[in-house]
Design a protein around this motif. Structure first.
Motif, PDB file in Angstrom:
ATOM      1  N   VAL A 185       2.232   7.212   0.537  1.00 36.12           N
ATOM      2  CA  VAL A 185       3.113   8.208   0.180  1.00 36.12           C
ATOM      3  C   VAL A 185       1.751   9.436   0.003  1.00 36.12           C
ATOM      4  O   VAL A 185       1.904  10.687   0.247  1.00 36.12           O
ATOM      5  N   GLU A 186       0.682   8.961  -0.363  1.00 33.63           N
ATOM      6  CA  GLU A 186      -0.629   9.928  -0.362  1.00 33.63           C
ATOM      7  C   GLU A 186      -0.662  10.853   0.845  1.00 33.63           C
ATOM      8  O   GLU A 186      -0.893  11.804   0.757  1.00 33.63           O
ATOM      9  N   ASN A 187      -0.634   9.850   1.770  1.00 33.22           N
ATOM     10  CA  ASN A 187      -0.890  10.361   3.460  1.00 33.22           C
ATOM     11  C   ASN A 187       0.085  11.359   3.559  1.00 33.22           C
ATOM     12  O   ASN A 187      -0.086  12.227   4.402  1.00 33.22           O
ATOM     13  N   ILE A 188       1.459  10.979   3.132  1.00 27.14           N
ATOM     14  CA  ILE A 188       2.536  11.896   3.569  1.00 27.14           C
ATOM     15  C   ILE A 188       2.385  13.337   2.932  1.00 27.14           C
ATOM     16  O   ILE A 188       2.447  14.484   3.716  1.00 27.14           O
ATOM     17  N   ILE A 189       1.895  13.230   1.618  1.00 27.38           N
ATOM     18  CA  ILE A 189       1.688  14.433   0.885  1.00 27.38           C
ATOM     19  C   ILE A 189       0.645  15.338   1.351  1.00 27.38           C
ATOM     20  O   ILE A 189       0.896  16.573   1.719  1.00 27.38           O
ATOM     21  N   VAL A 235       4.025  10.482  10.749  1.00 31.35           N
ATOM     22  CA  VAL A 235       2.733  10.269   9.987  1.00 31.35           C
ATOM     23  C   VAL A 235       2.279   8.681  10.099  1.00 31.35           C
ATOM     24  O   VAL A 235       3.366   7.688  10.176  1.00 31.35           O
ATOM     25  N   ALA A 236       1.095   8.641  10.616  1.00 35.41           N
ATOM     26  CA  ALA A 236       0.627   7.263  10.951  1.00 35.41           C
ATOM     27  C   ALA A 236       0.361   6.406   9.751  1.00 35.41           C
ATOM     28  O   ALA A 236       0.234   6.984   8.577  1.00 35.41           O
ATOM     29  N   GLN A 237       0.704   5.073   9.743  1.00 35.30           N
ATOM     30  CA  GLN A 237       0.731   4.024   8.907  1.00 35.30           C
ATOM     31  C   GLN A 237      -0.020   3.174   9.040  1.00 35.30           C
ATOM     32  O   GLN A 237      -0.073   2.333  10.223  1.00 35.30           O
ATOM     33  N   ALA A 238      -1.042   2.714   8.466  1.00 38.06           N
ATOM     34  CA  ALA A 238      -2.242   1.689   8.740  1.00 38.06           C
ATOM     35  C   ALA A 238      -1.371   0.258   8.525  1.00 38.06           C
ATOM     36  O   ALA A 238      -0.300   0.119   7.560  1.00 38.06           O
ATOM     37  N   ASP A 286       0.546  -1.296   0.186  1.00 35.35           N
ATOM     38  CA  ASP A 286      -0.015  -0.146   0.018  1.00 35.35           C
ATOM     39  C   ASP A 286       0.803   1.240   0.084  1.00 35.35           C
ATOM     40  O   ASP A 286       0.417   2.347   0.362  1.00 35.35           O
ATOM     41  N   ILE A 287       1.980   1.282  -0.587  1.00 37.61           N
ATOM     42  CA  ILE A 287       2.926   2.366  -0.444  1.00 37.61           C
ATOM     43  C   ILE A 287       2.532   3.701  -1.096  1.00 37.61           C
ATOM     44  O   ILE A 287       2.626   4.573  -0.484  1.00 37.61           O
ATOM     45  N   ILE A 289       4.374   8.445  -9.472  1.00 43.38           N
ATOM     46  CA  ILE A 289       5.095   9.376  -8.630  1.00 43.38           C
ATOM     47  C   ILE A 289       4.776  10.807  -8.887  1.00 43.38           C
ATOM     48  O   ILE A 289       4.505  11.669  -8.111  1.00 43.38           O
ATOM     49  N   ARG A 290       4.746  10.924 -10.169  1.00 44.99           N
ATOM     50  CA  ARG A 290       4.357  12.358 -10.563  1.00 44.99           C
ATOM     51  C   ARG A 290       2.764  12.645 -10.184  1.00 44.99           C
ATOM     52  O   ARG A 290       2.478  13.979  -9.816  1.00 44.99           O
ATOM     53  N   HIS A 291       2.016  11.605 -10.291  1.00 39.22           N
ATOM     54  CA  HIS A 291       0.297  12.094  -9.990  1.00 39.22           C
ATOM     55  C   HIS A 291       0.482  12.353  -8.363  1.00 39.22           C
ATOM     56  O   HIS A 291      -0.222  13.194  -7.816  1.00 39.22           O
ATOM     57  N   LEU A 292       1.185  11.589  -7.461  1.00 37.05           N
ATOM     58  CA  LEU A 292       1.206  11.596  -6.212  1.00 37.05           C
ATOM     59  C   LEU A 292       1.784  13.157  -5.767  1.00 37.05           C
ATOM     60  O   LEU A 292       1.314  13.671  -4.774  1.00 37.05           O
ATOM     61  N   LEU A 293       2.873  13.621  -6.412  1.00 41.51           N
ATOM     62  CA  LEU A 293       3.468  14.694  -6.038  1.00 41.51           C
ATOM     63  C   LEU A 293       2.713  16.005  -6.686  1.00 41.51           C
ATOM     64  O   LEU A 293       3.003  17.200  -6.267  1.00 41.51           O
TER      65      LEU A 293
END
Length: 259
Positions: free
Chosen positions: A29-33, A254-257, A24-25, A64-68
């Motif tokens: 990463v979406e949560n970190i952003i 940052v919490a990680q499930a 679920d990386i 990656i581009r989409h997430l950033l």
């Protein structure tokens, strides 16, 4: 001036190259952003010290581009040993700030009294890092004119951590010349690769290794044990560059499930 330091995202679209990256990386990463975007003030720059992708396909970098994309601030990123230069430049080239033309993915940003340099320490097909004469000459030229505070991001740590499994894969070739070039200068080094947060002073320079949201280790200093991913909290460093030239490093959790 606030700099967020991320590293070792190991994003993938089909299958992980390492075999260890969280399934679920992309969500993590979406949560970190999303967390970065809650900060007030927002970071002025996000620095990513390599291994953005886990396999380096164009599809990986499109993800990656989409997430950033939601991040409004400049992003400085260097490649890691799991990245692929050509695909990374082709997909992310016009999204990454200060990226220079040429064989290597090297960058420079000057803003708010701070210079950020990004160095390519990758040896294609190998886990270890190196800085050849061309890359070291680039660094020498860049350091001729810098702001009062200078950060240098590269994937491979230039110092030994004491871990017998990781140290042979750190920055090997060019390390001593690198040390000579930055000697006596107030350089702050940002690294990744180790998948375990670490802060130290090396030859008078602050050096920080960021953890990894994809998988992290929890090794005791001096341990001879094989590195095995552990369920440990994830945090990313925020470097707060103060007007007096000092820098305070805050750790943002940052919490990680669970997978």
């Amino acid at each position: 001036m606030l700099i967020a330091h991320l590293s070792d995202l190991h994003l993938f679209t089909e299958r992980p190259e390492t075999g260890q990256s969280r399934g679920d990386i992309a969500k993590i990463v979406e949560n970190i952003i999303a967390d970065l975007l809650t900060l007030s003030p927002l970071p002025d720059v996000v620095a990513i010290s390599g291994d953005l992708a886990d396999g380096g396909s164009e599809e990986d970098y499109q993800l990656i581009r989409h997430l950033l994309e939601p991040l409004p601030m400049p992003i400085l990123a260097v490649p890691g040993n799991h990245d692929r230069r050509e695909a990374m430049r082709r997909v992310l080239g016009n999204r990454l700030a200060g990226l220079e033309a040429g064989e290597f993915l090297q960058s420079r940003i000057d803003t708010h009294g701070v210079t950020l340099l990004g160095m390519d320490s990758v040896v294609e097909g190998e886990a270890k890092g190196a800085l050849c004469n061309r890359r070291l000459a680039w660094l020498e030229k860049q350091l001729q004119h810098t702001q009062p505070v200078t950060f240098l991001a590269l994937h491979h740590p230039p110092f030994m951590t004491g871990n017998p499994h990781w140290d042979p894969c750190s920055l090997i070739e060019g390390r001593e010349r690198f040390r000579e070039i930055i000697s006596g200068l107030p350089i702050r080094i940002l690294c990744g690769h180790i998948h375990q947060p670490l802060h130290t002073y090396w030859d008078g320079h602050y050096a920080g290794i960021a953890g990894s949201p994809a998988f992290q280790y929890n090794l005791v200093p001096g341990s001879m044990a094989d590195p095995i991913p552990d369920e440990v909290p994830y945090c990313y460093p925020l470097h707060d560059c103060r007007p007096d030239g000092s820098v305070i490093v805050h750790l943002r959790h940052v919490a990680q499930a669970q997978v």
